[in-house]
Scaffold this motif. Structure first.
Motif, PDB file in Angstrom:
ATOM      1  N   GLY A  55      68.817  31.074 -88.390  1.00 47.25           N
ATOM      2  CA  GLY A  55      67.913  30.226 -87.601  1.00 47.25           C
ATOM      3  C   GLY A  55      68.062  28.747 -87.867  1.00 47.25           C
ATOM      4  O   GLY A  55      67.309  27.937 -87.333  1.00 47.25           O
ATOM      5  N   SER A  56      69.038  28.361 -88.675  1.00 47.01           N
ATOM      6  CA  SER A  56      69.112  26.946 -89.079  1.00 47.01           C
ATOM      7  C   SER A  56      69.703  26.057 -87.999  1.00 47.01           C
ATOM      8  O   SER A  56      69.502  24.854 -88.002  1.00 47.01           O
ATOM      9  CB  SER A  56      69.929  26.817 -90.361  1.00 47.01           C
ATOM     10  OG  SER A  56      71.245  27.284 -90.164  1.00 47.01           O
ATOM     11  N   ILE A  92      71.666  28.769 -81.483  1.00 51.05           N
ATOM     12  CA  ILE A  92      70.749  29.627 -80.732  1.00 51.05           C
ATOM     13  C   ILE A  92      69.519  29.986 -81.579  1.00 51.05           C
ATOM     14  O   ILE A  92      68.394  30.014 -81.082  1.00 51.05           O
ATOM     15  CB  ILE A  92      71.508  30.897 -80.268  1.00 51.05           C
ATOM     16  CG1 ILE A  92      72.544  30.523 -79.204  1.00 51.05           C
ATOM     17  CG2 ILE A  92      70.535  31.952 -79.744  1.00 51.05           C
ATOM     18  CD1 ILE A  92      73.543  31.627 -78.875  1.00 51.05           C
ATOM     19  N   ARG A 145      72.349  30.768 -94.205  1.00 55.09           N
ATOM     20  CA  ARG A 145      73.265  31.182 -95.274  1.00 55.09           C
ATOM     21  C   ARG A 145      73.614  30.006 -96.167  1.00 55.09           C
ATOM     22  O   ARG A 145      73.422  30.073 -97.366  1.00 55.09           O
ATOM     23  CB  ARG A 145      74.527  31.799 -94.674  1.00 55.09           C
ATOM     24  CG  ARG A 145      75.397  32.513 -95.702  1.00 55.09           C
ATOM     25  CD  ARG A 145      76.418  33.349 -95.012  1.00 55.09           C
ATOM     26  NE  ARG A 145      77.062  32.580 -93.972  1.00 55.09           N
ATOM     27  CZ  ARG A 145      78.295  32.092 -94.042  1.00 55.09           C
ATOM     28  NH1 ARG A 145      79.038  32.318 -95.092  1.00 55.09           N
ATOM     29  NH2 ARG A 145      78.815  31.397 -93.039  1.00 55.09           N
ATOM     30  N   ALA A 205      69.505  33.501 -97.165  1.00 53.77           N
ATOM     31  CA  ALA A 205      69.821  34.931 -97.229  1.00 53.77           C
ATOM     32  C   ALA A 205      71.093  35.218 -96.448  1.00 53.77           C
ATOM     33  O   ALA A 205      71.210  34.835 -95.278  1.00 53.77           O
ATOM     34  CB  ALA A 205      68.663  35.749 -96.641  1.00 53.77           C
ATOM     35  N   ASP A 206      72.028  35.885 -97.082  1.00 53.79           N
ATOM     36  CA  ASP A 206      73.231  36.356 -96.392  1.00 53.79           C
ATOM     37  C   ASP A 206      72.882  37.712 -95.787  1.00 53.79           C
ATOM     38  O   ASP A 206      72.572  38.666 -96.518  1.00 53.79           O
ATOM     39  CB  ASP A 206      74.371  36.488 -97.412  1.00 53.79           C
ATOM     40  CG  ASP A 206      75.678  36.918 -96.769  1.00 53.79           C
ATOM     41  OD1 ASP A 206      75.655  37.430 -95.627  1.00 53.79           O
ATOM     42  OD2 ASP A 206      76.728  36.765 -97.409  1.00 53.79           O
ATOM     43  N   ILE A 208      79.180  35.485 -86.760  1.00 54.54           N
ATOM     44  CA  ILE A 208      80.332  34.585 -86.893  1.00 54.54           C
ATOM     45  C   ILE A 208      81.455  35.055 -85.977  1.00 54.54           C
ATOM     46  O   ILE A 208      81.542  36.240 -85.629  1.00 54.54           O
ATOM     47  CB  ILE A 208      80.859  34.520 -88.348  1.00 54.54           C
ATOM     48  CG1 ILE A 208      81.203  35.928 -88.889  1.00 54.54           C
ATOM     49  CG2 ILE A 208      79.830  33.864 -89.260  1.00 54.54           C
ATOM     50  CD1 ILE A 208      81.895  35.913 -90.250  1.00 54.54           C
ATOM     51  N   ARG A 218      85.316  40.430 -92.851  1.00 56.56           N
ATOM     52  CA  ARG A 218      84.148  39.546 -92.959  1.00 56.56           C
ATOM     53  C   ARG A 218      83.390  39.509 -91.621  1.00 56.56           C
ATOM     54  O   ARG A 218      82.163  39.544 -91.604  1.00 56.56           O
ATOM     55  CB  ARG A 218      84.600  38.136 -93.372  1.00 56.56           C
ATOM     56  CG  ARG A 218      83.458  37.149 -93.559  1.00 56.56           C
ATOM     57  CD  ARG A 218      82.489  37.548 -94.681  1.00 56.56           C
ATOM     58  NE  ARG A 218      81.313  36.680 -94.702  1.00 56.56           N
ATOM     59  CZ  ARG A 218      80.157  36.982 -95.300  1.00 56.56           C
ATOM     60  NH1 ARG A 218      79.997  38.124 -95.939  1.00 56.56           N
ATOM     61  NH2 ARG A 218      79.156  36.145 -95.262  1.00 56.56           N
ATOM     62  N   VAL A 235      71.245  39.755 -80.943  1.00 58.84           N
ATOM     63  CA  VAL A 235      72.082  38.813 -80.195  1.00 58.84           C
ATOM     64  C   VAL A 235      73.526  39.317 -80.230  1.00 58.84           C
ATOM     65  O   VAL A 235      74.177  39.325 -81.269  1.00 58.84           O
ATOM     66  CB  VAL A 235      71.961  37.377 -80.745  1.00 58.84           C
ATOM     67  CG1 VAL A 235      72.848  36.440 -79.935  1.00 58.84           C
ATOM     68  CG2 VAL A 235      70.501  36.915 -80.682  1.00 58.84           C
ATOM     69  N   SER A 271      77.003  39.496 -77.364  1.00 61.03           N
ATOM     70  CA  SER A 271      77.826  38.478 -76.700  1.00 61.03           C
ATOM     71  C   SER A 271      78.388  39.071 -75.409  1.00 61.03           C
ATOM     72  O   SER A 271      78.661  40.277 -75.342  1.00 61.03           O
ATOM     73  CB  SER A 271      79.001  38.086 -77.598  1.00 61.03           C
ATOM     74  OG  SER A 271      79.917  37.278 -76.877  1.00 61.03           O
ATOM     75  N   GLY A 277      76.721  34.066 -72.834  1.00 57.35           N
ATOM     76  CA  GLY A 277      78.077  33.644 -72.453  1.00 57.35           C
ATOM     77  C   GLY A 277      78.505  32.546 -73.422  1.00 57.35           C
ATOM     78  O   GLY A 277      78.053  32.503 -74.574  1.00 57.35           O
ATOM     79  N   THR A 278      79.332  31.627 -72.963  1.00 59.07           N
ATOM     80  CA  THR A 278      79.760  30.536 -73.851  1.00 59.07           C
ATOM     81  C   THR A 278      78.667  29.474 -73.892  1.00 59.07           C
ATOM     82  O   THR A 278      78.316  28.880 -72.876  1.00 59.07           O
ATOM     83  CB  THR A 278      81.086  29.929 -73.356  1.00 59.07           C
ATOM     84  OG1 THR A 278      82.057  30.979 -73.330  1.00 59.07           O
ATOM     85  CG2 THR A 278      81.560  28.836 -74.295  1.00 59.07           C
ATOM     86  N   GLU A 284      77.565  25.035 -82.637  1.00 59.31           N
ATOM     87  CA  GLU A 284      78.583  24.726 -83.649  1.00 59.31           C
ATOM     88  C   GLU A 284      79.531  25.877 -83.947  1.00 59.31           C
ATOM     89  O   GLU A 284      80.502  25.715 -84.681  1.00 59.31           O
ATOM     90  CB  GLU A 284      77.895  24.324 -84.958  1.00 59.31           C
ATOM     91  CG  GLU A 284      77.454  22.886 -84.969  1.00 59.31           C
ATOM     92  CD  GLU A 284      76.801  22.539 -86.288  1.00 59.31           C
ATOM     93  OE1 GLU A 284      77.304  22.946 -87.347  1.00 59.31           O
ATOM     94  OE2 GLU A 284      75.763  21.860 -86.238  1.00 59.31           O
ATOM     95  N   ILE A 285      79.225  27.047 -83.415  1.00 56.22           N
ATOM     96  CA  ILE A 285      80.088  28.199 -83.704  1.00 56.22           C
ATOM     97  C   ILE A 285      81.529  27.898 -83.275  1.00 56.22           C
ATOM     98  O   ILE A 285      82.487  28.376 -83.882  1.00 56.22           O
ATOM     99  CB  ILE A 285      79.527  29.474 -83.015  1.00 56.22           C
ATOM    100  CG1 ILE A 285      79.942  30.725 -83.794  1.00 56.22           C
ATOM    101  CG2 ILE A 285      79.947  29.580 -81.566  1.00 56.22           C
ATOM    102  CD1 ILE A 285      79.170  31.992 -83.394  1.00 56.22           C
TER     103      ILE A 285
END
Ligand code: NAD
Length: 232
Positions: free
Chosen positions: A8-9, A12, A32, A52-53, A80, A97, A125, A127, A172-173, A177-178
């Motif tokens: 949430g940082s 989206i 993370r 939290a990871d 990711i 990963r 979420v 894609s 969609g796209t 920052e991803i």
């Protein structure tokens, strides 16, 4: 009414936190690594931010402990893409990963939600890639998001008798920052020509769909997969 948003940082997740705070939710976000961004959101919105990871089950349990015992919403958002490229060029550890965060992490968060929630709604979420396949870039990522869709359908049925709805948004796209992280910062503008609506999406447009699926207005929707892709 407490809602947990993983990842949430920023992007989206952060847009969803802003929207849900406006809607009156008490919001707990996880992040993370981006502690500065998370602290800034805590200040701006009055949310609680927990490091939290999501691929680590102890971290996920700690996140839910911090959220307390009146959790009525979970936004299973952390994910990711990187690295991107044709599958033949990707390394095993990178594939693992992406599966670990996008599949195992999403399952751990959903499992914790299933254990602790007594009512409310979960939004996963996924894609648009889950059904497009993303050849040349993200075949591995697309496969993980198809798993998120399958989890949504199954868990929607599993939790329906307990009054917990489980739905999914396929963005969609979206301009976040991803794309920087996967080494393609200009991807949203590059793909615009392939999007029927002629532009990438904004994080707020996904947050609005998530907010609707969490809300009572979606009271008869469970196991649904909502594409928000500008027509792609
Ligand atoms: P982003 O990179 O801006 O934000 C991702 C968030 O997830 C960050 O807060 C990050 O800290 C967090 N995160 C990543 N790995 C984590 C982990 N292991 N544990 C906890 N948190 C972790 O990305 P975004 O674009 O906002 O993506 C959010 C979700 O939307 C992801 O699941 C992504 O796959 C999905 N999505 C994004 C797009 C897009 O174009 N931006 C398109 C389709 C789907």
């Amino acid at each position: 009414m407490t809602t947990v948003i993983t990842g949430g940082s920023r992007g989206i997740g952060a847009a969803t936190a802003r929207r849900l705070v406006r809607d009156g939710h008490r919001v707990v976000i996880s992040y993370r690594q981006a502690a500065d961004e998370a602290r800034a959101l805590e200040k701006e919105l009055g949310v609680l931010a927990v490091q939290a990871d999501t691929a680590n089950e102890d971290d996920v349990a700690r996140l839910f402990d911090a959220a307390g015992d009146d959790i009525t919403g979970v936004v299973n958002n952390a994910g990711i893409t990187s690295p991107s490229g044709p599958l033949a060029q990707l390394r095993t550890e990178d594939l693992r990963r992406v599966v670990d965060v996008n599949v195992v992490g999403a399952l751990l968060v959903a499992r914790e939600a299933a254990r602790r929630m007594t009512r409310g709604a979960i939004v996963n979420v996924s894609s648009g890639a889950a059904t497009l396949g993303s050849p040349g870039e993200y075949v591995h990522y697309a496969a993980t998001k198809a798993a998120v869709d399958a989890m949504t359908i199954g868990l929607g049925k599993e939790l329906a008798p307990r009054g917990i709805r489980v739905n999914c948004v396929q963005p969609g796209t979206i301009r976040t920052e991803i794309h920087q992280l996967s080494g393609q910062p200009d991807r949203p503008d590059k793909v615009a020509g392939r999007v029927p609506m002629g532009r990438p999406g904004e994080a707020e447009e996904i947050a609005n769909a998530i907010a609707w699926l969490l809300s009572e207005e979606a009271s008869y929707a469970t196991g649904a997969i909502l594409r928000v892709t500008g027509g792609t």
